[in-house]
Design a protein around this motif. Structure first.
Motif: not given
Length: 356
Positions: A137-143, A221-224, A295-297
């Motif tokens: 899905y790539g990178d998420l923009e909004g928090p 970088q944020i991961r789940d 990717d950041v998040r």
């Protein structure tokens, strides 16, 4: 019931096989090429049950895959065989295209030929479950943004692009040929038997040896994070209860910055290894140059699998990471066998010249 698991000697694949053998009556056929990340030690004891069989086969070998299907006659396929490390895909993308794209195509064709020759009842019961990643899905923009099953694909790395390609192939084989497929996209896994080039096992093992703990960039970088045994339970539930043609996102509901994960691991090692000469282990943290296209998040919306199949993760990050650190402390023999010269050569190549 007999389940063919590709990549069953890998991190997630071995967890799936351990789950099936321990919690169901199903038989398992493990198909694995045994690349650097494939480790039969992660399935120690499985060979003692008559419900387990191992085939040392490359999924790109069509003749061998045809033989495996003909000899073992599986009811379900769980496809986990894949090259999966982003950094390796940047330095050597060809292997990712070969295994993840060509291998998936080859497996789909072998499965389709086998499925087409089954009787009507067996055809209706057959399932091909393709296990993928949220990185497509790539990178998420909004928090507050989350990946859903309908999020457009925007892969950032050769690895995620190869997995996106394989996802598209699986959907096309279902739409065009009617092959009964399902797809799952998961967040970052962690837990026992994880090959030590990935973040959490790398940090654990480097800290124990007093080596630098390399963190890309600021580590923001944020991961789940999803405990691998929770994931294995979800995968079995999808292949046995999921609806054909559907996609299910699987997440751990545990968003953490990489630097937060590393500090948590260091604190656990300080607690569990009070005699370590490297305490406090957080002093070993070293920030290095970030990798290209990082990717950041990532964050998963796993409400569909909860709503439709009733799955939720059992482990919190706090409980799962404690179990993980303790497992590595309790299993030095596994670690020593898996940390081959090839592994060390890769670590040296990947992190050389990244110092800030």
């Amino acid at each position: 019931m007999k389940i063919l698991v590709t990549g069953g000697a890998g991190f997630i694949g071995s967890a799936v096989i351990r789950h099936i053998l321990a919690n169901t009556d199903a038989a398992v056929v493990n198909v694995d090429k045994l690349t650097y990340a494939g480790n039969l030690d992660s399935l120690m004891g499985s060979e003692r049950t008559p419900r387990y069989a191992f085939e040392h086969v490359d999924i790109c070998d069509r003749a061998q895959m045809d033989r495996v299907f003909a000899e073992h006659r599986p009811d379900l396929v769980m496809h986990l065989a894949a090259e999966s490390h982003v950094d390796r895909s940047i330095t050597g993308p060809a292997a990712f295209v070969e295994t993840n794209v060509i291998g998936t195509y080859t497996l789909l064709e072998a499965a389709r030929q086998y499925w087409s020759q089954l009787d009507a009842e067996a055809q209706a019961a057959f399932r091909f479950h393709h296990i993928s990643t949220d990185e497509v899905y790539g990178d998420l923009e909004g928090p507050e943004d989350l990946f859903t099953e309908t999020t457009p694909y925007q892969p950032s790395s050769p690895y995620s692009a190869s997995k996106a390609s394989s996802d598209h192939l699986v959907r096309a084989w279902q739409r065009t040929y009617g092959l009964p497929t399902l797809i799952t996209n998961c967040s970052n896994n962690y837990g026992p038997c994880h090959f030590p080039e990935k973040l959490i096992p790398l940090i654990i093992l480097n800290a124990l040896e007093g080596k630098a703990l390399p963190i890309y960039g600021k580590g923001n970088q944020i991961r789940d994070w999803l405990y691998v045994e929770d994931h294995a339970r979800a995968l079995y539930q999808v292949v046995t209860e999921g609806e054909v043609g559907e996609t299910y996102n699987i997440g751990g509901h545990n968003e953490k910055q990489n630097i937060e994960v590393v500090h948590t691991v260091c604190a656990l090692l300080d607690e569990l290894c009070p005699q370590s000469p490297h305490r406090p282990h957080a002093h070993l943290i070293t920030h290095v140059q970030d990798r290209p296209g990082h990717d950041v998040r990532y964050a998963i919306d796993a409400s569909k699998i909860q709503r439709e199949l009733g799955w939720t993760p059992v482990e919190t990050f706090e409980s799962g990471i404690r179990k993980t650190v303790q497992w590595y402390l309790d299993n030095p023999e596994w670690v020593n066998r898996v940390k081959s010269g090839a592994y060390q050569q890769w670590i040296d190549t990947n992190y050389q010249g990244r110092e800030l």
